[in-house]
Design a protein around this motif. Structure first.
Motif, short mmCIF file in Angstrom:
data_model
loop_
_atom_site.label_atom_id
_atom_site.label_comp_id
_atom_site.label_asym_id
_atom_site.label_seq_id
_atom_site.Cartn_x
_atom_site.Cartn_y
_atom_site.Cartn_z
N SER A 125 -6.08 -33.79 -42.58
CA SER A 125 -4.87 -34.56 -42.27
C SER A 125 -3.62 -33.72 -42.47
CB SER A 125 -4.78 -35.81 -43.15
OG SER A 125 -5.83 -36.70 -42.87
N SER A 126 -2.63 -33.97 -41.62
CA SER A 126 -1.31 -33.37 -41.77
C SER A 126 -0.27 -34.47 -41.64
CB SER A 126 -1.10 -32.28 -40.71
OG SER A 126 0.21 -31.73 -40.82
N ASN A 127 0.53 -34.68 -42.69
CA ASN A 127 1.52 -35.75 -42.71
C ASN A 127 2.92 -35.15 -42.91
OD1 ASN A 127 -0.60 -37.68 -42.70
ND2 ASN A 127 -0.78 -37.50 -44.92
N THR A 128 3.83 -35.55 -42.05
CA THR A 128 5.23 -35.14 -42.19
C THR A 128 6.08 -36.39 -42.38
OG1 THR A 128 4.90 -33.21 -40.79
CG2 THR A 128 7.16 -33.93 -41.14
N ASP A 170 9.40 -33.74 -45.98
CA ASP A 170 8.35 -33.63 -46.99
C ASP A 170 7.01 -33.66 -46.25
OD1 ASP A 170 6.92 -33.55 -49.26
OD2 ASP A 170 7.34 -35.59 -49.89
N THR A 171 6.17 -32.63 -46.45
CA THR A 171 4.93 -32.50 -45.69
C THR A 171 3.75 -32.35 -46.62
OG1 THR A 171 6.09 -31.43 -43.86
CG2 THR A 171 3.72 -31.14 -43.94
N SER A 172 2.64 -32.98 -46.25
CA SER A 172 1.38 -32.77 -46.96
C SER A 172 0.31 -32.43 -45.93
CB SER A 172 0.98 -34.02 -47.75
OG SER A 172 0.77 -35.12 -46.89
N ARG A 173 -0.60 -31.55 -46.31
CA ARG A 173 -1.65 -31.14 -45.40
C ARG A 173 -2.89 -30.76 -46.22
NH1 ARG A 173 0.88 -27.46 -43.10
NH2 ARG A 173 1.68 -28.73 -41.39
N GLY A 174 -4.05 -31.21 -45.78
CA GLY A 174 -5.26 -30.85 -46.51
C GLY A 174 -6.46 -31.67 -46.06
N GLN A 206 4.80 -38.94 -39.52
CA GLN A 206 4.01 -38.51 -38.37
C GLN A 206 2.74 -37.84 -38.90
OE1 GLN A 206 4.40 -38.83 -34.84
NE2 GLN A 206 2.26 -38.24 -35.15
N SER A 207 1.58 -38.37 -38.51
CA SER A 207 0.30 -37.85 -38.99
C SER A 207 -0.54 -37.35 -37.83
CB SER A 207 -0.49 -38.95 -39.72
OG SER A 207 0.18 -39.37 -40.87
#
Length: 453
Positions: free
Chosen positions: A96-99, A109-113, A443-444
């Motif tokens: 998943s990649s979330n912005t 702020d972004t998370s990815r993993g 946005q995912s």
């Protein structure tokens, strides 16, 4: 001579072997003599093998049985008082990649993993053909998890007794609540990428904790659930604690319970197959009315005080139509929270959701869903809160799914969350231009592997 030949035949039959070379014998009806050729007055006795061949067959059978016993030494015996044991698993693994929207001077702020969205391990112990005890363990490790690690819960642990009433079975224990499982197996088949709207948290910013959510209920709870199935009508009627299967609080100082129901009309007369439809073969049209009347619930992690205790009442309508080429479903929900004492969180949620899928080719599905939530705060601060569109927003889900085989599915999907809240979030941000709504916008993009066995 006849006795010897018949003994040889019996031995051959017991050995289970079939021989290409056999001898046909005949007997004279008057004299009893045995011949190897047909002739006048001779009656066929059948095909026979010689004693040497029978002996070889017996040796081969003994050798095969010995090999079988050696092979079985590699396995472990399983002992149970149940008639049958059934094991299965469901696993959702993805990237998943979330912005998220701007919430600080550095920008987005972004998370990815990678994440384990679900890891179900299930065992059923059948006492009869229909009665059983089920245990399902649930492990989750998601990017937006507040704990940051994999948690394991007992998702289900119940006794199922079939036909305790006409057309009706019952679950006793940590059982299915009437709605979530129904929707996930009849209209929204993509739990691996997103929950149904009644359970959904549209967005939770992992840095600030700001959120946009419906989150009316989850899928399991301690209680009893009566399930009825007939061709044109099915229902679930249950009584539960109300807080769900993994709350931070408990019923120690609570007396309130939750009455929950689902009533479904099956217009195509295939209600007995509810939850077991084959999308590439079946056509069905279902209309449902469901609801909750829950008393004395608590926030997760809160103490049992009047200011943190509320009654929750909800009802919703749902319709779905599916045929091998496509599916369309829609629902409208109203959920009302009323606290025991005056509380700024008294509110009413109005939500609606539409989802569909098109199956343009074998094993391929194009899917989409649109959700909307509007929250009306009914306390003394309601006017200002409502003016800021607190907890209002929409989300769009879209994707493509490919059935690799009956056990494995791959999904590529996206999700766009648009929060309407406009209150300035000065306390949460060094960027004075940021708002709570900006923080929750998301946005995912997701790649998902779904496994069922």
């Amino acid at each position: 001579m006849k006795k010897v030949a018949l003994s040889a035949l019996a031995a051959a039959m017991m050995s289970g072997a079939v021989y290409a070379e056999t001898l046909t014998l005949y007997t004279d009806a008057k004299t009893g003599q045995v011949f190897t050729t047909a002739g006048e007055g001779r009656v066929e006795m059948g095909d026979f093998v010689d004693a040497k061949s029978v002996d070889m067959s017996q040796r081969e059978s003994e050798s095969s049985f010995s090999e079988y016993k050696d092979a079985m030494k590699k396995y472990v015996n399983v002992k149970s008082h149940a008639k049958t044991l059934d094991f299965s698993g469901t696993h959702y693994f993805g990237l998943s990649s979330n912005t998220y929207g701007a919430n600080n001077a550095k920008g987005n702020d972004t998370s990815r993993g990678f994440e384990f969205r679900r890891n179900y391990l299930q065992a059923k112990a059948f006492f009869t053909d229909k009665d059983y005890f089920r245990v399902t363990m649930d492990t989750t490790d998601e990017l937006e998890s507040s704990t940051g690690n994999a948690n394991m819960y007992v998702k289900y642990a119940y006794l199922y007794l079939d036909k305790v009433l006409p057309y009706t079975g019952v679950e006793i224990g940590v059982a299915h609540r009437p709605w979530i499982d129904y929707e996930e197996h009849n209209s929204w088949y993509y739990r691996s990428i997103n929950k149904v709207i009644m359970e959904d948290k549209f967005s939770v910013n992992p840095t600030t904790g700001a959120s946009l959510a419906v989150d009316t209920m989850n899928s399991a709870d301690m209680g009893v659930n009566f399930q009825t199935k007939t061709p044109y009508f099915s229902s679930e009627l249950g009584i539960f604690d109300g807080e769900g299967y993994h709350p931070a609080t408990n019923q120690k100082l609570s007396t309130g319970l939750s009455e929950e129901w689902r009533l479904t009309a099956h217009l195509m007369g295939n209600g007995e197959k509810v939850g077991k439809y084959k999308l590439d073969k079946d056509t069905y049209a279902n209309i449902s009315f469901a609801g909750i009347m829950s008393q004395d619930e608590k926030y997760d992690g809160s103490t049992q005080t009047d200011s943190q205790t509320y009654d929750k009442n909800a009802y919703w309508f749902h319709a779905v139509y599916s045929q091998p080429e496509f599916l369309i479903a829609a629902q409208y929900d109203v959920t009302k929270y009323e606290y025991a004492t005056a509380n700024a969180n008294d509110r009413k949620l109005k939500t609606w959701s539409v989802n569909g899928e098109i199956r343009p080719a074998q094993d391929w599905t194009v899917l989409a869903r649109y959700d909307s939530v509007k929250t009306e705060y009914t306390n003394s601060l309601g006017a200002a809160t409502n003016a800021n569109n607190t907890n209002d927003g929409t989300q769009i889900i879209y994707g493509v799914a490919y059935d690799y085989n009956k056990n494995v599915k791959f999904i590529a999907s996206g999700k766009t969350v648009n929060a309407k809240q406009s209150t300035a979030a000065l306390a949460l941000s060094t960027d004075t231009g940021a708002t709570v709504g900006d923080m929750i916008d998301k946005q995912s993009w997701m790649l998902t592997t779904e496994v069922n066995w």
